[in-house]
Design a protein around this motif. Sequence first.
Motif, mmCIF file in Angstrom:
data_model
loop_
_atom_site.group_PDB
_atom_site.id
_atom_site.type_symbol
_atom_site.label_atom_id
_atom_site.label_comp_id
_atom_site.label_asym_id
_atom_site.label_seq_id
_atom_site.Cartn_x
_atom_site.Cartn_y
_atom_site.Cartn_z
ATOM 1 N N SER A 111 5.185 2.285 5.216
ATOM 2 C CA SER A 111 4.049 2.566 4.325
ATOM 3 C C SER A 111 3.116 1.380 4.142
ATOM 4 O O SER A 111 1.915 1.554 3.944
ATOM 5 C CB SER A 111 4.560 3.007 2.953
ATOM 6 O OG SER A 111 5.234 4.229 3.037
ATOM 7 N N CYS A 112 3.665 0.151 4.161
ATOM 8 C CA CYS A 112 2.841 -1.047 3.949
ATOM 9 C C CYS A 112 3.286 -2.121 4.920
ATOM 10 O O CYS A 112 4.409 -2.623 4.826
ATOM 11 C CB CYS A 112 2.967 -1.526 2.506
ATOM 12 S SG CYS A 112 1.928 -2.958 2.127
ATOM 13 N N SER B 139 -1.333 1.675 7.436
ATOM 14 C CA SER B 139 -0.501 0.932 6.480
ATOM 15 C C SER B 139 -0.730 -0.570 6.552
ATOM 16 O O SER B 139 -0.089 -1.327 5.817
ATOM 17 C CB SER B 139 0.977 1.226 6.753
ATOM 18 O OG SER B 139 1.337 0.808 8.070
ATOM 19 N N LYS C 68 -4.254 1.050 -1.922
ATOM 20 C CA LYS C 68 -4.185 1.043 -0.460
ATOM 21 C C LYS C 68 -5.544 1.251 0.194
ATOM 22 O O LYS C 68 -5.813 0.679 1.254
ATOM 23 C CB LYS C 68 -3.179 2.081 0.039
ATOM 24 C CG LYS C 68 -3.520 3.514 -0.224
ATOM 25 C CD LYS C 68 -2.472 4.475 0.330
ATOM 26 C CE LYS C 68 -1.161 4.373 -0.389
ATOM 27 N NZ LYS C 68 -0.180 5.387 0.089
ATOM 28 N N GLU D 143 0.490 1.003 -3.493
ATOM 29 C CA GLU D 143 0.385 2.441 -3.763
ATOM 30 C C GLU D 143 -0.886 2.778 -4.518
ATOM 31 O O GLU D 143 -1.499 3.830 -4.276
ATOM 32 C CB GLU D 143 1.614 2.927 -4.551
ATOM 33 C CG GLU D 143 2.930 2.779 -3.813
ATOM 34 C CD GLU D 143 3.033 3.646 -2.558
ATOM 35 O OE1 GLU D 143 2.120 4.454 -2.294
ATOM 36 O OE2 GLU D 143 4.027 3.490 -1.820
ATOM 37 N N TRP E 28 10.252 0.910 3.715
ATOM 38 C CA TRP E 28 8.974 1.233 3.083
ATOM 39 C C TRP E 28 7.910 0.224 3.491
ATOM 40 O O TRP E 28 6.755 0.564 3.712
ATOM 41 C CB TRP E 28 9.131 1.231 1.558
ATOM 42 C CG TRP E 28 7.830 1.366 0.824
ATOM 43 C CD1 TRP E 28 7.194 2.533 0.495
ATOM 44 C CD2 TRP E 28 6.985 0.306 0.361
ATOM 45 N NE1 TRP E 28 6.000 2.264 -0.150
ATOM 46 C CE2 TRP E 28 5.856 0.908 -0.251
ATOM 47 C CE3 TRP E 28 7.085 -1.084 0.384
ATOM 48 C CZ2 TRP E 28 4.839 0.154 -0.820
ATOM 49 C CZ3 TRP E 28 6.068 -1.836 -0.172
ATOM 50 C CH2 TRP E 28 4.951 -1.220 -0.774
#
Length: 312
Positions: free
Chosen positions: A113-114, A154, A219, A216, A76
């Motif tokens: 995602s990050c 991301s 962002k 989340e 993630w």
Amino acid sequence: MPTPGRKTVLVTGATGNQGGSVAKLLLQYPDEYVVRALTRNPDSVPARKLSALGAHVVQGDLTDPSTLDGAFQDCWGAFVVTNFYDAKIQNDPSSEEQQGRNAALAAQRAGVSCFIWSTLPSSVAISGGQVKCEIYEGKYRVDAFIRDELQLESAVFVYTGNFYENMVLRGHVVRTEDGKGIEFRQPVIQETTKLHMVWVEKDLAGVAKAVFDNWEERKEELRWRHLYAMDAVHTPREICEVVHRVTGLPTKYVVLPTTGNAERDIMFNLYNKTGTYPGVVLPDKHVLDLGVKLHSLEEFVKERLVPHLGLD
């Protein structure tokens, strides 16, 4: 496969200061994060210690893209740092830039995602063209690659400063032979040079975790932002004053002639010309807004330096 209910985060440089600090902090939150620690040598003592703490240690090398897809798969998040002091790359600064590019490409392919990238600004820009330091320029070019070429949405950029830990880990602060005083010895850097300082173990790690925690929901605000992961600006003279005040021992600053590496000497001369981040006031309000509690020089001296010097 990802662990249900927890976010898997890949940490590069996991056996070093920056990556190791991030990994160890995330490992304190096993209900929230799974740490995947990337290292060239999983059998090293630091790697085995991370494994004992609960990290999933995986073998990989940022200089070899073929080792990275498996490492990033199902992650993630990622915290990525390259290390100029690594014996494998320190004589070839361009290799460090390529490592950053390789990591960003692998993260994009894996759908991370990050993605937190530990970086530095352009030395040419902050010095008004007076200094060009490849340690800075390589990381800066990776920023542009991530943001402008890959358009990796991301990504968050974290600026690091001069490390408080260098007083201990690099032996910069020592007792005098008679035990009645202390010397703070650094190469090249003058006693009035303005250094933006960070306690990596506490504050860089804290900023990284805060980004992961808030990603989340925030962002849009954090994407491509540069966060200054530092608590305050100090000169070596001021550091000596704090060490003296805390320990009660007279503390002298000593400038050594060279680091022994041309690029590092250039970097430290950059500090002398401009300070580490000219015009930047600390603490960074964006960091504070993430809920990060920063730690002071005095706290570091009391908690880490005093025991190191055998004064507790």
